[in-house]
Design a protein around this motif. Sequence first.
Motif, PDB file in Angstrom:
ATOM      1  N   CYS A 160       0.828  -1.212   0.000  1.00 40.47           N
ATOM      2  CA  CYS A 160       0.000   0.000   0.000  1.00 40.47           C
ATOM      3  C   CYS A 160       0.864   1.263   0.000  1.00 40.47           C
ATOM      4  O   CYS A 160       0.488   2.297  -0.566  1.00 40.47           O
ATOM      5  N   GLU A 167      -0.110   2.158  -5.865  1.00 42.90           N
ATOM      6  CA  GLU A 167      -1.510   2.556  -5.795  1.00 42.90           C
ATOM      7  C   GLU A 167      -2.362   1.313  -5.541  1.00 42.90           C
ATOM      8  O   GLU A 167      -2.002   0.213  -5.952  1.00 42.90           O
ATOM      9  N   TRP A 168      -3.514   1.466  -4.876  1.00 45.89           N
ATOM     10  CA  TRP A 168      -4.238   0.308  -4.350  1.00 45.89           C
ATOM     11  C   TRP A 168      -4.624  -0.689  -5.430  1.00 45.89           C
ATOM     12  O   TRP A 168      -4.695  -1.901  -5.170  1.00 45.89           O
ATOM     13  N   ARG A 216       4.190   0.346 -13.395  1.00 46.15           N
ATOM     14  CA  ARG A 216       4.127   1.731 -12.920  1.00 46.15           C
ATOM     15  C   ARG A 216       4.989   2.666 -13.785  1.00 46.15           C
ATOM     16  O   ARG A 216       4.562   3.767 -14.138  1.00 46.15           O
ATOM     17  N   HIS A 236      -3.572   7.668 -12.353  1.00 43.05           N
ATOM     18  CA  HIS A 236      -3.426   7.275 -10.954  1.00 43.05           C
ATOM     19  C   HIS A 236      -1.987   7.391 -10.454  1.00 43.05           C
ATOM     20  O   HIS A 236      -1.745   7.320  -9.248  1.00 43.05           O
ATOM     21  N   TYR A 237      -1.034   7.562 -11.393  1.00 44.19           N
ATOM     22  CA  TYR A 237       0.361   7.711 -10.998  1.00 44.19           C
ATOM     23  C   TYR A 237       0.950   9.061 -11.431  1.00 44.19           C
ATOM     24  O   TYR A 237       2.143   9.285 -11.293  1.00 44.19           O
TER      25      TYR A 237
END
Length: 300
Positions: free
Chosen positions: A147, A151-152, A207, A290-291
Amino acid sequence: MTKFFKKNIRKVRYITGIVSVTLIVISLAALAVRGLNWGLDFTGGMLTEVSVDQSLTNVELLKVIKPAYGESASVTHAGQEGRWLIRYAIPKKGVKEPSMTQTLSKISNNVKVVSTSMVGSQVGKSMVNQGGLALITSLLCILGYLCFRFEWRLATGSLMALLHDVVLVLGFFAITQMQFDLTTFAAVLAILGYSLNDSIIVSDRIRELLVARQRDTIKTINDDAVIATFSRTMVTSGTTLLTVAALWLMGGQALQGFSTAMFIGILSGTWSSISIGTVLPEWFKLEPKHYLPVEVDAAP
């Protein structure tokens, strides 16, 4: 082979994902119906080291030991010729079992009991509790790390890949009813670390590609991430499997459970990082945004 893998990587990911889900269902069903065959380390029992004729084999010893001491009795080589370790359940109150010397004298002319020790049932229950606590603690620490680092959506894929590997190992032992002892439990904890390393390598590459190639779809990014890390995964898994194979061939029955669990864990850990670790983020709609850094409104 490499060209075929690159061309069909998406099919490979989805097919292995379906296989993983199927195996998880089978494993959970086996655990619910049959359960684990706990070793004497957990249930408690007697451990006797004996010296007999060097010509006797494990099979010959079990033929006379199991009728006298029960089907749960096991025999492992003690390291020296003619030396054996015999494990069997503690006799119930009021039940008198024949002596070990009397039992083995049927097939051996030279029987000598070297030592006898007992593991009580309370100690066995304590080991079960401590082992379960160690497993839960490990998973919680891994969850916290994932976590923090990912990201989740990406972290969930890695965590489920870990659970997949543990469930498959436990399911195999439930189906085969191989004894689950402390060495096997140590293998389960080792599998957690090994599988986590594999999942992080793939997730870290995903990622990086999300940030570098924001216009690509998550499916394409996952395909390229798996291809980029595939050679590293194969080299790592292959060399580790060689070590485990050496343990399985040379370690004897004492390390059979450990080497078997490690072998299954390494195989499942390799494909779970490719299948579950990449398919779940797709289901959860992981996107480059999200990143990306969040824009801060500098207006007063």
